[in-house]
Enzyme design. Structure first.
Site, mmCIF file in Angstrom:
data_model
loop_
_atom_site.group_PDB
_atom_site.id
_atom_site.type_symbol
_atom_site.label_atom_id
_atom_site.label_comp_id
_atom_site.label_asym_id
_atom_site.label_seq_id
_atom_site.Cartn_x
_atom_site.Cartn_y
_atom_site.Cartn_z
ATOM 1 N N GLY A 115 0.815 -1.211 0.000
ATOM 2 C CA GLY A 115 0.000 0.000 0.000
ATOM 3 C C GLY A 115 0.851 1.263 0.000
ATOM 4 N N GLY A 119 2.314 0.215 -6.766
ATOM 5 C CA GLY A 119 1.697 -0.920 -7.457
ATOM 6 C C GLY A 119 1.727 -2.196 -6.636
ATOM 7 N N ASP A 169 -1.577 -0.894 -14.047
ATOM 8 C CA ASP A 169 -0.638 -1.486 -13.081
ATOM 9 C C ASP A 169 -0.417 -2.973 -13.357
ATOM 10 O OD1 ASP A 169 -0.780 1.011 -12.040
ATOM 11 O OD2 ASP A 169 -1.352 0.416 -10.013
HETATM 12 C C1 MEV Z 1 -2.967 3.705 -9.465
HETATM 13 O O1 MEV Z 1 -1.667 3.111 -9.448
HETATM 14 C C2 MEV Z 1 -3.166 4.499 -10.718
HETATM 15 C C3 MEV Z 1 -4.546 5.087 -10.948
HETATM 16 O O2 MEV Z 1 -4.515 5.639 -12.264
HETATM 17 C C4 MEV Z 1 -5.638 4.070 -10.818
HETATM 18 C C5 MEV Z 1 -5.643 3.058 -11.947
HETATM 19 O O3 MEV Z 1 -5.011 3.244 -12.970
HETATM 20 O O4 MEV Z 1 -6.379 2.050 -11.769
HETATM 21 C C6 MEV Z 1 -4.823 6.226 -9.977
#
Ligand code: MEV
Length: 341
Positions: A115, A119, A169
């Site tokens: 967290g 990623g 991700d």
């Molecule tokens: C999270 O790592 C990136 C965001 O763009 C969310 C996503 O892409 O699912 C905020």
């Protein structure tokens, strides 16, 4: 019984976070920081999750001073969030393979706090999926059909747990390298660069979950739809320019684009106070560019240094301001799998 080990790199978003949820392109890369997942099937249907090698938050320890016994008080919210990627991932994998629910022993090792905003939840989703498929199919790391399946099913896991998630991700972590993300397909393209960038990847504590931050942007878009749509178009333009800059190794241009992208993230309300400071301080110390990376609310940030020595100076500055630096380079691979009997 077969034991499967999956090595999963963390990732950093270079450009286009949040806009990618609205089908805009983005650029992300794996970094040489790893989460290791080892798993085997059990004869019964228990799911044992071993967190020995992971730094995991707990709320406290309660001692009974009469009996000498103790109870660990977990932070239920945190633990259920973290384990839900594993439990949901296994359900999705077994449904896809049309096999019955089985028992597993899963061990997680991670030098990054789960967290932290690099990623890690996607890495757990990819690792769980890669492990579950490996235990049933014994594929090799190079099997492109299975890789696609891992990327898609790990994305499905993130969507089910978080409500909304782009494929950025899970696809980046599956395939590795600097990736141009096309969420509308979904697919990615490797961006081979003429230059190795002197990048600094760090993080500060993340105060909100990715799901909360994605929702925050969604609410803002509901209130100010046309302005927000214009910002999303600006991000698309930045990503297009950044793609050329990556391919041609144009670090000056990349830095400028990072700063503009950071400004858009400020406008979207996802940049924390610490990040505003750290980015300004890094720029004052000569960074070519710096920005929040990923969902925001604290979490990950990146900066671009002029050369390796300058990157080390910037790293020391970040650490003096309480941030942690985890990588000074990008990585060219995705997850790998190995087997042991
Ligand atoms: C999270 O790592 C990136 C965001 O763009 C969310 C996503 O892409 O699912 C905020």
């Amino acid at each position: 019984m077969t034991v499967v080990s999956i090595r999963i790199p963390a990732k950093v978003t270079l450009f286009g976070e949040h806009a990618v949820v609205y089908n805009k392109p983005a650029i992300a890369s794996t970094i040489p920081v790893f989460i290791d997942i080892t798993g085997r099937k059990l004869d019964d249907r228990r799911l044992l999750i071993n967190l020995d090698g992971a730094s995991v938050q707990i709320k406290g320890i309660l001692f009974d001073r009469i009996s000498g016994g103790h109870t660990v008080l977990p932070d239920d919210n945190y633990l259920s969030r973290f384990t839900s990627y594993i439990v949901t991932g296994l359900d999705i994998c077994e449904d896809e393979l049309k096999i019955n629910r089985s028992g597993y022993e899963v061990s997680i090792g991670s030098s990054l706090p789960i967290g932290a905003g690099l990623g890690t939840s996607a890495a757990i989703s990819v690792g769980t999926m890669a492990m579950c498929l490996a235990l049933s199919t014994h594929y090799s790391t190079d099997d492109s059909h299975v890789k696609k399946m891992v990327a898609l099913l790990a994305w499905k896991t993130e969507q089910r747990v978080q409500g909304m998630a782009s494929p950025m991700d899970t696809f980046t972590i599956t395939y590795g390298g600097i990736r141009y993300i096309k969420p509308w397909i979904p697919d990615t393209e490797i961006l081979n660069s003429t230059n190795k960038f002197n990048i600094i990847v760090g993080y500060t504590p993340k105060r909100y979950t990715t799901a909360e931050l994605v929702k925050k942007v969604k609410n803002l878009r509901t209130k100010e739809e046309s302005v927000m749509n214009m910002l999303l178009d600006v991000v698309e333009k930045i990503v297009g320019e950044a793609r050329d800059a990556v391919v041609h190794g144009d670090a000056e241009k990349l830095g400028i684009l990072m700063n503009i992208n950071h400004g858009v993230l400020e406008s979207m309300g996802v940049v924390s106070l610490e990040h505003s400071y750290i980015v300004k301080i890094l720029l004052a110390a000569g960074a070519l560019g710096a920005k929040t990376s990923g969902a925001g609310g604290g979490g990950a940030f990146i900066a671009l240094a002029r050369n390796r020595e300058h990157a080390i100076v910037l790293k020391n500055i970040v650490e003096a301001f309480g941030g942690k630096v985890v990588a000074l380079e990008l990585y060219e691979k995705g997850f790998t799998v190995s087997y042991r009997e």
